[in-house]
Design a protein around this motif. Structure first.
Motif, PDB file in Angstrom:
ATOM      1  N   MET A   6      -7.747   9.392  -5.466  1.00  0.00           N
ATOM      2  CA  MET A   6      -6.496   8.684  -5.190  1.00  0.00           C
ATOM      3  C   MET A   6      -6.762   7.419  -4.378  1.00  0.00           C
ATOM      4  O   MET A   6      -6.221   6.352  -4.682  1.00  0.00           O
ATOM      5  CB  MET A   6      -5.515   9.600  -4.459  1.00  0.00           C
ATOM      6  N   GLU A   7      -7.586   7.528  -3.353  1.00  0.00           N
ATOM      7  CA  GLU A   7      -7.886   6.363  -2.517  1.00  0.00           C
ATOM      8  C   GLU A   7      -8.610   5.280  -3.309  1.00  0.00           C
ATOM      9  O   GLU A   7      -8.337   4.087  -3.130  1.00  0.00           O
ATOM     10  CB  GLU A   7      -8.693   6.783  -1.294  1.00  0.00           C
ATOM     11  N   HIS A  25       0.956   4.030  -2.873  1.00  0.00           N
ATOM     12  CA  HIS A  25       0.652   5.408  -2.472  1.00  0.00           C
ATOM     13  C   HIS A  25       1.785   6.351  -2.901  1.00  0.00           C
ATOM     14  O   HIS A  25       1.537   7.407  -3.493  1.00  0.00           O
ATOM     15  CB  HIS A  25       0.453   5.447  -0.951  1.00  0.00           C
ATOM     16  N   TYR A  34      -0.549  12.536  -8.222  1.00  0.00           N
ATOM     17  CA  TYR A  34      -1.774  12.415  -7.432  1.00  0.00           C
ATOM     18  C   TYR A  34      -1.534  13.021  -6.054  1.00  0.00           C
ATOM     19  O   TYR A  34      -0.419  12.969  -5.533  1.00  0.00           O
ATOM     20  CB  TYR A  34      -2.164  10.943  -7.256  1.00  0.00           C
ATOM     21  N   TYR A  91      -8.422   1.408   3.328  1.00  0.00           N
ATOM     22  CA  TYR A  91      -9.212   2.485   3.915  1.00  0.00           C
ATOM     23  C   TYR A  91     -10.517   1.986   4.530  1.00  0.00           C
ATOM     24  O   TYR A  91     -11.289   2.773   5.057  1.00  0.00           O
ATOM     25  CB  TYR A  91      -9.493   3.566   2.866  1.00  0.00           C
ATOM     26  N   HIS A 149      -3.819  14.151  -2.104  1.00  0.00           N
ATOM     27  CA  HIS A 149      -5.043  13.978  -1.321  1.00  0.00           C
ATOM     28  C   HIS A 149      -5.284  15.182  -0.422  1.00  0.00           C
ATOM     29  O   HIS A 149      -5.820  15.054   0.668  1.00  0.00           O
ATOM     30  CB  HIS A 149      -5.004  12.674  -0.507  1.00  0.00           C
ATOM     31  N   HIS A 180       0.828  -1.205   0.000  1.00  0.00           N
ATOM     32  CA  HIS A 180       0.000   0.000   0.000  1.00  0.00           C
ATOM     33  C   HIS A 180       0.866   1.261   0.000  1.00  0.00           C
ATOM     34  O   HIS A 180       0.631   2.183  -0.792  1.00  0.00           O
ATOM     35  CB  HIS A 180      -0.948   0.009   1.203  1.00  0.00           C
ATOM     36  N   GLU A 218      -5.947   3.622  -5.431  1.00  0.00           N
ATOM     37  CA  GLU A 218      -5.116   2.755  -4.584  1.00  0.00           C
ATOM     38  C   GLU A 218      -5.852   1.457  -4.269  1.00  0.00           C
ATOM     39  O   GLU A 218      -5.280   0.364  -4.381  1.00  0.00           O
ATOM     40  CB  GLU A 218      -4.779   3.456  -3.263  1.00  0.00           C
ATOM     41  N   THR A 219      -7.105   1.585  -3.882  1.00  0.00           N
ATOM     42  CA  THR A 219      -7.903   0.410  -3.527  1.00  0.00           C
ATOM     43  C   THR A 219      -8.045  -0.531  -4.717  1.00  0.00           C
ATOM     44  O   THR A 219      -7.900  -1.751  -4.575  1.00  0.00           O
ATOM     45  CB  THR A 219      -9.281   0.851  -2.995  1.00  0.00           C
ATOM     46  N   ALA A 253      -8.581  13.327  -2.908  1.00  0.00           N
ATOM     47  CA  ALA A 253      -8.350  12.213  -1.976  1.00  0.00           C
ATOM     48  C   ALA A 253      -9.231  11.022  -2.341  1.00  0.00           C
ATOM     49  O   ALA A 253      -8.763   9.877  -2.343  1.00  0.00           O
ATOM     50  CB  ALA A 253      -8.619  12.655  -0.543  1.00  0.00           C
ATOM     51  N   ARG A 254     -10.492  11.285  -2.653  1.00  0.00           N
ATOM     52  CA  ARG A 254     -11.398  10.190  -3.041  1.00  0.00           C
ATOM     53  C   ARG A 254     -10.886   9.485  -4.295  1.00  0.00           C
ATOM     54  O   ARG A 254     -10.903   8.254  -4.374  1.00  0.00           O
ATOM     55  CB  ARG A 254     -12.818  10.716  -3.259  1.00  0.00           C
ATOM     56  N   ASP A 288      -8.870  -3.516   0.968  1.00  0.00           N
ATOM     57  CA  ASP A 288      -8.980  -2.060   0.946  1.00  0.00           C
ATOM     58  C   ASP A 288      -8.332  -1.489   2.209  1.00  0.00           C
ATOM     59  O   ASP A 288      -8.794  -1.753   3.318  1.00  0.00           O
ATOM     60  CB  ASP A 288     -10.465  -1.677   0.888  1.00  0.00           C
TER      61      ASP A 288
END
Length: 155
Positions: A137-138, A118, A126, A154, A128, A114, A141-142, A134-135, A152
């Motif tokens: 990028m997250e 990131h 990217y 987050y 956040h 992760h 990532e997920t 942030a949404r 996940d």
């Protein structure tokens, strides 16, 4: 076509569970995911990833962010040149990584994957800072981590 990755891995501290091939695989997955996402438009990425101990992590965080503690990952984004090569440096503090993995009930490898993803995404531009960014990028990532069978981070 997936972007080409040139990754230099440096070991300020030894961590046998994080060999170059594994870090390279995770970084390539992040690069491929960013290419599919479309925000980071690069044909090639030249990145360095350095694994550091507590003292070096703290020094770097203090020098560049004026925060007097070691953080899990620092990324230095240098942008993309006119030929489409993105450049950046990523620093992962192994003791912080290990502590966070324990505290969050994750394996060291899953958390390291992760933080690598990131960091690569930051190196590609990217961020956040804003909630919308942030949404995005997250979510990316997920999606990348899910493709590697990692939960996940987050959730």
């Amino acid at each position: 076509m997936n972007p080409e990755l040139s990754l230099s891995v440096q070991y300020g501290v030894a961590e046998p569970r994080l060999p170059r091939w594994r870090l390279r695989r995770w970084a390539q997955r992040a690069l491929d995911g960013a290419a599919r996402d479309g925000l980071a438009e690069c044909a090639r990425a030249e990145l360095s990833l350095r694994l550091v101990g507590q003292a070096e992590g703290r020094r770097l965080n203090h020098a560049y962010r004026e925060r007097d503690y070691a953080t899990n990952v620092l990324t230095f984004e240098y942008g993309t040149d006119p030929l489409g090569t993105a450049r950046g440096d990523i620093v992962i503090c192994v003791p912080v990584l290990a502590r966070e993995a324990r505290e969050q009930g994750k394996t060291l490898l899953d958390h390291a994957a992760h933080l690598t993803v990131h960091g690569v995404l930051h190196a590609l531009g990217y961020d956040h800072i804003k909630a919308r960014d942030a949404r995005r990028m997250e979510a990316l990532e997920t999606a990348i981590l899910t493709g590697m069978r990692i939960a996940d981070p987050y959730a």
